[in-house]
Design a protein around this motif. Structure first.
Motif, short mmCIF file in Angstrom:
data_model
loop_
_atom_site.label_atom_id
_atom_site.label_comp_id
_atom_site.label_asym_id
_atom_site.label_seq_id
_atom_site.Cartn_x
_atom_site.Cartn_y
_atom_site.Cartn_z
N GLN B 108 37.48 38.12 44.45
CA GLN B 108 37.37 39.54 44.78
C GLN B 108 37.90 40.35 43.61
OE1 GLN B 108 39.74 40.24 48.33
NE2 GLN B 108 41.65 40.12 47.20
N PRO B 109 37.68 41.67 43.62
CA PRO B 109 38.14 42.47 42.48
C PRO B 109 39.66 42.34 42.31
CG PRO B 109 36.67 43.75 43.89
CD PRO B 109 36.95 42.47 44.61
N VAL B 112 42.60 45.87 44.83
CA VAL B 112 41.98 46.16 46.13
C VAL B 112 42.84 47.15 46.90
CG1 VAL B 112 41.23 45.20 48.34
CG2 VAL B 112 40.93 43.86 46.25
N GLN B 143 32.38 45.25 47.23
CA GLN B 143 32.46 45.22 45.77
C GLN B 143 32.61 43.77 45.32
OE1 GLN B 143 34.66 47.07 47.71
NE2 GLN B 143 33.31 48.83 47.67
N ALA B 145 33.19 40.38 42.86
CA ALA B 145 34.36 39.96 42.09
C ALA B 145 34.37 40.57 40.70
CB ALA B 145 34.40 38.44 42.00
N ASP B 146 33.19 40.97 40.22
CA ASP B 146 33.13 41.51 38.87
C ASP B 146 33.48 42.99 38.81
OD1 ASP B 146 32.32 39.05 38.08
OD2 ASP B 146 30.17 39.51 38.32
N ALA B 147 33.51 43.63 39.98
CA ALA B 147 33.87 45.04 40.01
C ALA B 147 35.35 45.17 39.63
CB ALA B 147 33.63 45.62 41.39
N PRO B 148 35.69 46.27 38.95
CA PRO B 148 37.10 46.44 38.56
C PRO B 148 38.01 46.67 39.76
CG PRO B 148 35.80 48.40 38.01
CD PRO B 148 34.83 47.35 38.47
N ALA B 149 37.47 47.23 40.83
CA ALA B 149 38.30 47.55 41.98
C ALA B 149 37.46 47.56 43.25
CB ALA B 149 38.97 48.91 41.80
N GLY B 150 38.11 47.30 44.37
CA GLY B 150 37.41 47.34 45.65
C GLY B 150 38.29 47.94 46.72
N THR B 170 47.40 44.77 43.41
CA THR B 170 46.88 44.43 42.08
C THR B 170 47.29 43.01 41.74
OG1 THR B 170 47.21 46.73 41.44
CG2 THR B 170 46.84 45.15 39.67
#
Ligand code: FMN
Ligand code: SF4
Ligand code: SF4
Ligand code: SF4
Ligand code: FES
Ligand code: FES
Lengths: 339, 623
Positions: B108-109, B112, B143, B145-150, B170
């Motif tokens: 995951q990102p 989160v 979002q 896993a490649d997204a910077p944030a979720g 984080t």
């Protein structure tokens, strides 16, 4: 069981069961006393060879003075106890348990349930039409603490494709009531292999290997002891599964031959279930002093050599063959020659 | 048991995260690398592995936390290495990891935001915030896993006095958690981008110190200094307790008639006595700081703003009950409370107030901190034991009760944070003097968590016997002088009260007689603007999410309850509204009578009370 190890002789207690005064040995459960008295209390997660988990709650009874109902399968009798096994409250809870299960799980191969549903007037239809089955692997990935908010038009179920990942037995978790029996049999109660455990939480809880790995990649040794105790048919010999799929499963045409396993010197009792001159599954009596229903892979699945009569091309070959990654014990001994 | 491990290896980073908790492995059995790379005794198959390793099973949760924080998820390789180190079958470890909402078993990102959508936040703008997050980031949990944030939706985060609330977690080299209260979209976005917003850690206490007993040091004392705590009278109670001796403390606590504040209102003295009189050793003390009942934040305030009082109170409890070791189990979503407790325990140890021969006495006692991982059910005492021991947080059968067989199968005292803090005054002023406050059967004061549509949300301390109406007055009544719709008393496991029922006296005996409960002291105020149906559906969703799944009535009943409520809310009942209400009643009765634990037994109470008293669906369903 542990009773035998304690020094003092068991005391006798007197209790009222549905108004009748009965005597019982201290340490007996309400269920045991009721069974002795010929009163039927339904059970699903209880098994004489396993540690009680009292999870299904179908066996609940009313104990005078207790705020909530008590599971008969695990509650010990006490002196002066007053127990009702079929009061209105009890009947209502059993009805709800049956409705909850029947509306979310496929109970078509669970013995007795149909009769109980009538007896307790369970109406699972009232929760609405069942939701469509989950896609393969979908339930295995559900994250604890999160779910899609329903609109109520359909009743959620655990329905999903059957897991067929080896030649010996299948896992149809659409039929799983989460009674924990297989986990116990695979763990400390019998096999000590711990190939399966409960994963996830709440309605999304499920029996699973680590990361839902296929059985051949797991610790499973194919003893089949989980199949033996599964009360719903969720765990099933592949031979039985295939017959059922083909519509050729016919218990009335089967006979059971009791014999002793010839692989080693332990002397496990085997019950060979035979249909059309073919062994379709192997069980062992739960009350057998040696096995308690447990076998090893050889006794459970190593029966194919018995029926290798040299008749090739009988159409059963495909079902017997190992696929390389799973044991094909059915082919030995003697060396198989029909593929 | 034959440990069969898959063939995926842990990454270097994952191994580091595990070793950070367990130390470096000393043998191949434990997973030391063949190259020896600084690892001693890497060769061979040392027999010391199995048994000793298995005794460390209670470290499973700390290790999972470490990996989650460092890597952002628990991968098959990481799980494999954990299992090797602790001799746990992978299926079991996976069963444990997948039980907790804070652990991810998929990538995951790295950042989160867990955004609270629970009752108090719903009444305080959570829906609007979630709408904005949807617009900017997409659906919760979507979002990759490649997204910077979720972001994800979350049950109550225990900061209900300042809604809406988010917790930004984080992962990575310097993992951290940041609670954002009264969260706006901009703040969350900044936190997701890595900025650390200034923390507003003022305690939500509005009464003057002279009106307070349990809370009198809150906001006055420096929670990071043991000297400040002592200057405010801290550790006077422990000295008094050591003078009284174990039996003396026990007598005062029995005389005080203190009842547990964790929800079940069990007499604390009786509980302590049962353990103190048990010859079997060791005894364990558990402080229950899981505090996950929606609307509850009282224990958090004590842990954050008066942490030494919890340490001192636990030490006194240990003295009275003969415990050498205590565990404080805190919910996983309290970063500030965690830091403060770590600090308090460390300082107490440094000053000889924990450890061997405390203050030169016979008493030896130390505290271990344990962190939950997102599971309301782990507040149930026996589920909590399982969680500490490294098993799934499923409640156990009772009997046996914790006093006979609790943590690690030993006689165990388990108490709520607030319960324990009461002991300080009981020991100092004596049981009878303590019992003079409150009512005959409910002695002392009680903490109430006011939230929702109330003028001054926060934590209030009043003597038992105070009327609900007066408590609401104390908090300034309904916000902006609005019209009261209902009060949820006791949390999701409590019951709704109508504006006509405000004269109920807040004591265990009076609420029980009124068919209500104070539970964990939750008072959520709803006014005419509140989305009552939304609140009910959130409560139903909460129980559906938090059921451990062990027993049928609760596992399926909570699902069926949520579905029936959804049909009513959508105006599409099966049959009639009456039929749906009847169905809900039947579900409720089944759950109440035959569920294993309090979660299932109370999961229908709040909803049932609303349907009965609040005319929720006046025109045959719909809103
Ligand atoms: C579902 C459930 C959740 C609970 N959560 C908590 C909790 O977060 N904190 C707590 O102190 N007690 C909680 N309890 C009550 C505990 O089981 C236990 O009664 C309590 O910790 C005993 O402490 P006390 O006697 O000091 O109240 C919970 C109970 C149930 C059934
Ligand atoms: S077959 Fe045996 S080893 Fe495999 S899961 Fe079943 S009980 Fe466990
Ligand atoms: S698979 Fe069978 S034995 Fe295992 S939990 Fe499900 S129903 Fe019970
Ligand atoms: S009542 Fe719910 S939470 Fe409690 S044991 Fe049963 S399923 Fe688990
Ligand atoms: S048979 Fe007793 S609870 Fe399942
Ligand atoms: S923090 Fe949102 S309801 Fe408690």
């Amino acid at each position: 069981m542990s009773r035998a190890l304690t020094a003092a002789p068991p005391r006798t207690v007197e209790l009222k069961l549905n108004g009748e005064t009965v005597k019982a040995r201290e340490g007996m459960t309400i269920l045991q006393v009721a069974q002795r008295e010929g009163i039927e209390i339904p059970t699903l997660c209880w098994e004489r060879t396993l540690t009680p988990v009292n999870a299904c709650r179908i066996c609940v009874v009313e104990v005078e003075g207790s705020r909530v109902l008590a599971p008969a399968c695990n509650r010990k009798v006490e002196d002066g106890m007053e127990v009702q096994t079929h009061s209105e409250r009890v009947r209502h809870s059993r009805k709800m348990v049956l409705e909850f299960l029947a509306s979310s799980v496929d109970l078509t191969t669970t013995p007795n349930v149909e009769r109980w549903m009538k007896e307790y007037d369970a109406q699972p239809e009232r929760y609405g039409p069942p939701a469509p089955p989950h896609a393969e692997g979908e339930r295995d990935r559900l994250r604890a603490g999160h779910h899609e908010i329903p609109d109520g038009s359909q009743a959620a179920t655990v329905s999903q494709p059957t897991k067929v990942d080896n030649e010996l037995y299948v896992r149809d978790y659409s039929k799983c009531i989460l009674c924990y029996k297989c986990v116990e049999a695979c763990g400390t109660d019998a096999q000590n292999t711990f190939a399966i455990a409960v994963a996830g939480r709440g309605f999304d809880a499920r029996i699973s290997t680590e990361f839902a790995a296929p059985l051949p990649d797991s610790a499973c040794v194919y003893c089949g002891n989980c199949i033996q105790v599964c009360p719903t048919g969720a765990l099933m010999f592949k031979s039985e599964h295939d017959h059922r799929e083909a519509g050729t499963w016919d218990e009335s045409a089967q006979h059971v031959t009791t014999t002793i396993c010839s692989y080693c010197g332990v002397g496990c009792n085997l019950e060979l279930h035979v249909q059309d001159n073919e062994i379709v599954k192997v069980t062992s009596p739960l009350d057998h002093p040696i096995t308690h229903g447990n076998l090893c892979v050889k006794g459970r699945f190593g029966f194919q050599y018995v029926q290798n009569r040299g008749e090739r091309g009988s159409g059963r070959g495909g079902r017997r063959a190992g696929n390389g990654s799973t044991p094909a014990l059915g082919e030995q001994p003697p060396a198989a020659g029909d593929d | 048991m034959d440990l069969v491990l898959g063939d995926v290896d842990a990454t270097e980073v994952e191994r580091e995260a595990v070793d950070a908790v367990l130390g470096t492995p000393t043998s191949r059995w434990e997973g030391a690398l063949a190259d020896g790379n600084g690892h001693a005794a890497a060769e061979g198959h040392l027999a010391r592995g199995g048994h000793r390793a298995r005794e460390q099973r209670h470290l499973l949760l700390p290790v999972l936390h470490s990996v989650q924080e460092r890597v952002g998820w628990i991968s098959p390789g990481a799980l494999r290495y954990i299992c090797q180190r602790l001799t746990i079958p992978p299926a079991e470890a996976h069963g444990v990891a997948s039980f907790y909402a804070l652990f991810s078993l998929e990538p995951q990102p790295p950042v989160v935001a867990h955004v609270c959508t629970d009752v108090s936040c719903l009444a305080g703008g959570a829906s609007k915030l979630c709408g904005e997050l949807r617009e900017r980031l997409g659906e919760p949990g979507s979002q990759g896993a490649d997204a910077p944030a979720g972001w994800m939706e979350s049950p109550c985060l225990g900061m209900c006095e300042r809604p809406p609330v988010a917790l930004v977690a984080t992962s990575g080299e310097s993992p951290h958690e940041q609670a954002i209260a009264a969260a706006g979209i901009d703040q969350i976005e900044r936190a997701l981008a890595g900025e650390e917003p200034a923390d507003d850690a003022r305690p939500p206490v509005h009464q003057p110190p002279e009106d307070l007993r349990l809370l009198r040091r809150v906001g006055q004392v420096d929670p990071e200094s043991i000297d400040s705590y002592r200057a405010h009278g801290g550790y006077g109670a422990l000295r008094a307790a050591l003078d009284l001796g174990p039996d003396g403390v026990l007598r005062e606590v029995i005389d005080s008639k203190l009842l547990g504040r964790g929800g079940a209102a069990f007499p604390t003295g009786r509980k302590w006595e049962a353990v103190a009189r048990t010859a079997r050793r060791p005894h364990y003390l558990v402080c229950n700081a899981d505090e996950s009942e929606p609307g509850t934040f009282k224990d958090r305030v004590l842990l954050e703003h008066d942490p030494f009082s919890v340490v001192e109170a636990m030490t006194i409890a240990a003295l009275a009950t003969g415990c050498e070791r205590g565990y404080l189990y805190m919910r996983g979503e309290y970063p500030l409370a965690w830091d403060r407790m770590v600090g308090a325990i460390t300082q107490a140890r440094d000053r000889g107030l924990l450890g061997e021969r405390i203050l030169g006495s016979e008493l030896s006692f130390d505290i271990e901190l344990r962190r939950g991982a997102g599971a309301y059910i782990c507040g149930e005492e026996t589920a909590l034991f399982n969680s500490i021991e490294g098993y799934r947080g499923e409640p156990r059968n009772k009997p046996p009760f914790p006093a006979q067989s609790g943590l690690f199968g030993r006689p165990t005292v388990v108490n709520n944070v607030e319960t324990l803090v009461n002991v300080l005054d009981i020991v100092t002023e004596g049981g009878p003097a303590y019992a003079a406050v409150g009512t005959e059967a409910s002695t002392g004061t009680r903490l109430f968590c006011l939230s929702g549509r109330v003028e001054r949300p926060g934590l209030y301390e009043v003597p038992f016997g105070t009327r609900l109406r007066d408590l609401l007055e104390l908090a300034g009544g309904v916000v902006d002088g609005g019209e009261l719709r209902a009060v949820l008393l006791g949390g999701a496991a409590g019951r709704f009260h109508t504006p006509d029922e405000l004269d109920v006296e807040l004591s265990f005996e009076a609420t029980r007689a009124a068919g209500a409960t104070m539970g964990s002291g939750v008072v959520v105020v709803l006014d005419q603007s509140s989305d009552l149906v939304g609140v009910l559906r959130r409560i139903a969703a909460f129980f559906r999410d938090e059921s451990c799944g062990q027993c049928v009535p609760c596992r399926v009943g909570t699902v069926r309850q949520e579905e029936a409520l959804a049909r009513l809310a959508n105006g599409s009942p099966r049959g009639s509204v009456e039929a749906e209400r009847e169905l809900l009643n039947e579900i409720a009765q089944g759950m109440r009578d035959s569920s294993i634990c309090g979660l299932g037994q109370t999961a229908a109470d709040a909803i049932g009370s609303a349907l009965e008293k609040l005319a929720v669906f006046p025109n045959g369903g719909g809103r």
